[in-house]
Design a protein around this motif. Structure first.
Motif, PDB file in Angstrom:
ATOM      1  N   ALA A   1      56.930  36.233  49.642  1.00  0.00           N
ATOM      2  CA  ALA A   1      56.050  37.018  48.771  1.00  0.00           C
ATOM      3  C   ALA A   1      55.200  36.069  47.928  1.00  0.00           C
ATOM      4  CB  ALA A   1      56.866  37.934  47.875  1.00  0.00           C
ATOM      5  N   PRO A   2      53.916  36.395  47.761  1.00  0.00           N
ATOM      6  CA  PRO A   2      53.039  35.518  46.975  1.00  0.00           C
ATOM      7  C   PRO A   2      53.367  35.575  45.484  1.00  0.00           C
ATOM      8  CG  PRO A   2      51.854  37.488  47.665  1.00  0.00           C
ATOM      9  CD  PRO A   2      53.201  37.535  48.317  1.00  0.00           C
ATOM     10  N   SER A   3      52.974  34.527  44.784  1.00  0.00           N
ATOM     11  CA  SER A   3      53.173  34.484  43.335  1.00  0.00           C
ATOM     12  C   SER A   3      52.219  35.473  42.663  1.00  0.00           C
ATOM     13  CB  SER A   3      52.889  33.073  42.810  1.00  0.00           C
ATOM     14  OG  SER A   3      51.494  32.793  42.929  1.00  0.00           O
ATOM     15  N   GLU A   4      52.422  35.709  41.379  1.00  0.00           N
ATOM     16  CA  GLU A   4      51.543  36.619  40.640  1.00  0.00           C
ATOM     17  C   GLU A   4      50.101  36.120  40.671  1.00  0.00           C
ATOM     18  OE1 GLU A   4      52.035  39.663  39.323  1.00  0.00           O
ATOM     19  OE2 GLU A   4      53.991  39.523  40.282  1.00  0.00           O
ATOM     20  N   GLU A   5      49.913  34.819  40.550  1.00  0.00           N
ATOM     21  CA  GLU A   5      48.558  34.246  40.588  1.00  0.00           C
ATOM     22  C   GLU A   5      47.917  34.481  41.956  1.00  0.00           C
ATOM     23  OE1 GLU A   5      46.242  29.981  40.058  1.00  0.00           O
ATOM     24  OE2 GLU A   5      48.397  30.081  39.721  1.00  0.00           O
ATOM     25  N   GLU A   6      48.674  34.251  43.017  1.00  0.00           N
ATOM     26  CA  GLU A   6      48.147  34.487  44.372  1.00  0.00           C
ATOM     27  C   GLU A   6      47.832  35.961  44.579  1.00  0.00           C
ATOM     28  OE1 GLU A   6      50.393  31.021  46.960  1.00  0.00           O
ATOM     29  OE2 GLU A   6      51.546  32.779  46.326  1.00  0.00           O
ATOM     30  N   ARG A   7      48.675  36.845  44.053  1.00  0.00           N
ATOM     31  CA  ARG A   7      48.424  38.280  44.159  1.00  0.00           C
ATOM     32  C   ARG A   7      47.108  38.648  43.479  1.00  0.00           C
ATOM     33  NH1 ARG A   7      54.010  41.631  43.160  1.00  0.00           N
ATOM     34  NH2 ARG A   7      55.234  40.547  44.727  1.00  0.00           N
ATOM     35  N   ALA A   8      46.896  38.113  42.293  1.00  0.00           N
ATOM     36  CA  ALA A   8      45.665  38.406  41.545  1.00  0.00           C
ATOM     37  C   ALA A   8      44.438  37.914  42.309  1.00  0.00           C
ATOM     38  CB  ALA A   8      45.724  37.774  40.158  1.00  0.00           C
ATOM     39  N   ILE A   9      44.541  36.747  42.903  1.00  0.00           N
ATOM     40  CA  ILE A   9      43.421  36.198  43.680  1.00  0.00           C
ATOM     41  C   ILE A   9      43.135  37.076  44.891  1.00  0.00           C
ATOM     42  CG2 ILE A   9      42.718  34.257  45.152  1.00  0.00           C
ATOM     43  CD1 ILE A   9      44.215  32.435  43.111  1.00  0.00           C
ATOM     44  N   VAL A  10      44.179  37.495  45.583  1.00  0.00           N
ATOM     45  CA  VAL A  10      44.002  38.344  46.767  1.00  0.00           C
ATOM     46  C   VAL A  10      43.384  39.680  46.381  1.00  0.00           C
ATOM     47  CG1 VAL A  10      45.220  39.628  48.578  1.00  0.00           C
ATOM     48  CG2 VAL A  10      45.781  37.232  48.162  1.00  0.00           C
ATOM     49  N   VAL A  11      43.869  40.281  45.301  1.00  0.00           N
ATOM     50  CA  VAL A  11      43.340  41.576  44.865  1.00  0.00           C
ATOM     51  C   VAL A  11      41.859  41.444  44.507  1.00  0.00           C
ATOM     52  CG1 VAL A  11      43.464  43.318  43.034  1.00  0.00           C
ATOM     53  CG2 VAL A  11      45.543  42.568  44.176  1.00  0.00           C
ATOM     54  N   GLU A  12      41.491  40.411  43.769  1.00  0.00           N
ATOM     55  CA  GLU A  12      40.079  40.209  43.420  1.00  0.00           C
ATOM     56  C   GLU A  12      39.237  39.963  44.668  1.00  0.00           C
ATOM     57  OE1 GLU A  12      38.389  40.749  40.589  1.00  0.00           O
ATOM     58  OE2 GLU A  12      40.328  41.515  39.927  1.00  0.00           O
ATOM     59  N   THR A  13      39.773  39.237  45.632  1.00  0.00           N
ATOM     60  CA  THR A  13      39.061  39.000  46.890  1.00  0.00           C
ATOM     61  C   THR A  13      38.869  40.304  47.650  1.00  0.00           C
ATOM     62  OG1 THR A  13      39.986  36.770  47.013  1.00  0.00           O
ATOM     63  CG2 THR A  13      39.082  37.682  49.047  1.00  0.00           C
ATOM     64  N   LEU A  14      39.902  41.139  47.682  1.00  0.00           N
ATOM     65  CA  LEU A  14      39.781  42.445  48.334  1.00  0.00           C
ATOM     66  C   LEU A  14      38.700  43.295  47.677  1.00  0.00           C
ATOM     67  CD1 LEU A  14      43.528  43.371  48.929  1.00  0.00           C
ATOM     68  CD2 LEU A  14      41.812  42.868  50.682  1.00  0.00           C
ATOM     69  N   PHE A  15      38.637  43.269  46.353  1.00  0.00           N
ATOM     70  CA  PHE A  15      37.614  44.038  45.641  1.00  0.00           C
ATOM     71  C   PHE A  15      36.225  43.496  45.949  1.00  0.00           C
ATOM     72  CE2 PHE A  15      41.060  44.790  42.282  1.00  0.00           C
ATOM     73  CZ  PHE A  15      41.552  45.857  42.986  1.00  0.00           C
ATOM     74  N   ALA A  16      36.108  42.181  46.023  1.00  0.00           N
ATOM     75  CA  ALA A  16      34.807  41.571  46.336  1.00  0.00           C
ATOM     76  C   ALA A  16      34.360  41.966  47.741  1.00  0.00           C
ATOM     77  CB  ALA A  16      34.888  40.051  46.206  1.00  0.00           C
ATOM     78  N   ILE A  17      35.285  41.961  48.692  1.00  0.00           N
ATOM     79  CA  ILE A  17      34.957  42.372  50.062  1.00  0.00           C
ATOM     80  C   ILE A  17      34.575  43.849  50.086  1.00  0.00           C
ATOM     81  CG2 ILE A  17      35.926  42.756  52.375  1.00  0.00           C
ATOM     82  CD1 ILE A  17      37.630  40.193  51.867  1.00  0.00           C
ATOM     83  N   ASP A  18      35.313  44.670  49.348  1.00  0.00           N
ATOM     84  CA  ASP A  18      35.006  46.098  49.288  1.00  0.00           C
ATOM     85  C   ASP A  18      33.597  46.329  48.735  1.00  0.00           C
ATOM     86  OD1 ASP A  18      35.780  48.958  49.450  1.00  0.00           O
ATOM     87  OD2 ASP A  18      35.632  48.841  47.270  1.00  0.00           O
ATOM     88  N   ARG A  19      33.248  45.638  47.655  1.00  0.00           N
ATOM     89  CA  ARG A  19      31.901  45.769  47.090  1.00  0.00           C
ATOM     90  C   ARG A  19      30.841  45.293  48.077  1.00  0.00           C
ATOM     91  NH1 ARG A  19      34.534  43.815  42.568  1.00  0.00           N
ATOM     92  NH2 ARG A  19      33.747  41.726  42.957  1.00  0.00           N
ATOM     93  N   LEU A  20      31.155  44.226  48.778  1.00  0.00           N
ATOM     94  CA  LEU A  20      30.222  43.662  49.751  1.00  0.00           C
ATOM     95  C   LEU A  20      29.945  44.640  50.890  1.00  0.00           C
ATOM     96  CD1 LEU A  20      28.743  40.978  50.533  1.00  0.00           C
ATOM     97  CD2 LEU A  20      30.733  40.491  51.941  1.00  0.00           C
ATOM     98  N   LEU A  21      30.989  45.340  51.333  1.00  0.00           N
ATOM     99  CA  LEU A  21      30.849  46.255  52.469  1.00  0.00           C
ATOM    100  C   LEU A  21      30.449  47.662  52.042  1.00  0.00           C
ATOM    101  CD1 LEU A  21      33.938  45.138  54.585  1.00  0.00           C
ATOM    102  CD2 LEU A  21      31.569  44.361  54.759  1.00  0.00           C
ATOM    103  N   ASP A  22      30.364  47.889  50.734  1.00  0.00           N
ATOM    104  CA  ASP A  22      29.967  49.204  50.236  1.00  0.00           C
ATOM    105  C   ASP A  22      28.574  49.535  50.759  1.00  0.00           C
ATOM    106  OD1 ASP A  22      30.259  51.557  48.753  1.00  0.00           O
ATOM    107  OD2 ASP A  22      29.117  50.704  47.088  1.00  0.00           O
ATOM    108  N   GLY A  23      28.422  50.725  51.277  1.00  0.00           N
ATOM    109  CA  GLY A  23      27.128  51.134  51.823  1.00  0.00           C
ATOM    110  C   GLY A  23      27.103  51.108  53.343  1.00  0.00           C
ATOM    111  N   LEU A  24      28.048  50.405  53.945  1.00  0.00           N
ATOM    112  CA  LEU A  24      28.157  50.448  55.402  1.00  0.00           C
ATOM    113  C   LEU A  24      28.850  51.748  55.801  1.00  0.00           C
ATOM    114  CD1 LEU A  24      29.425  46.868  56.335  1.00  0.00           C
ATOM    115  CD2 LEU A  24      27.120  47.770  56.636  1.00  0.00           C
TER     116      LEU A  24
END
Length: 170
Positions: free
Chosen positions: A100-123
């Protein structure tokens, strides 16, 4: 001296918009999201969006409708964010504790997921899914076409749309 006195300057348009409509918007958002704190955050973010694009206020005839449009987009983005977080937590629960990833790694992954979601918004949903199946699951275009029930050339079009957004973001 009254606020409309010719010797006293009028409030800037944003201040007036906030003063006249923030309370109403907050009430509307409370009914939509069912949480006063979330409503306050979204109302705040709505006015931040207005502040970031002050020229957008020019010519607005129905300020409440305009604010609701902005707020509604933010509500939907908030719901998408919550869905992503829930999916990520479900994936983490399936992992053995040792990997399981550390809390810091989890936060980074979650922010990356949000960035990807925003990037793909509109498709379209299929274009978004094609991109994710390719990039995250490593499927070939033929496998993606079979999964989505479309042709391989359509998958190429979807990937072009998604990759164009990615390159534009760089």
């Amino acid at each position: 001296m009254s606020p409309t006195s010719p010797t006293q300057p009028s409030a800037p348009p944003l201040a007036e918009l906030y003063r006249d409509h923030n309370g109403w918007l907050l009430g509307w958002l409370r009914r939509q999201v069912g949480c006063g704190h979330a409503a306050a955050d979204i109302a705040h973010d709505t006015f931040v969006c207005v502040l970031e694009k002050p020229r957008a206020m020019d010519g607005v005839k129905e300020p409440r409708a305009w604010l609701v449009t902005i707020a509604r987009r933010l509500v939907f983005a908030n719901w998408r964010r919550q869905d992503l977080e829930r999916a990520w937590v479900a994936e983490l629960a399936a992992l053995p504790e040792a990997v399981a990833p550390s809390e810091e790694e989890r936060a980074i992954v979650v922010e990356t997921l949000f960035a990807i979601d925003r990037l793909l918004d509109g498709l379209s949903d299929k274009a978004r899914r094609a991109f994710l199946l390719s990039q995250l699951d490593g499927l070939t275009y033929a496998e993606i076409a079979a999964e989505l029930g479309v042709s391989v050339s359509r998958v190429r079009q979807y990937m072009t749309q998604a990759l164009t957004r990615c390159y534009a973001a760089l």
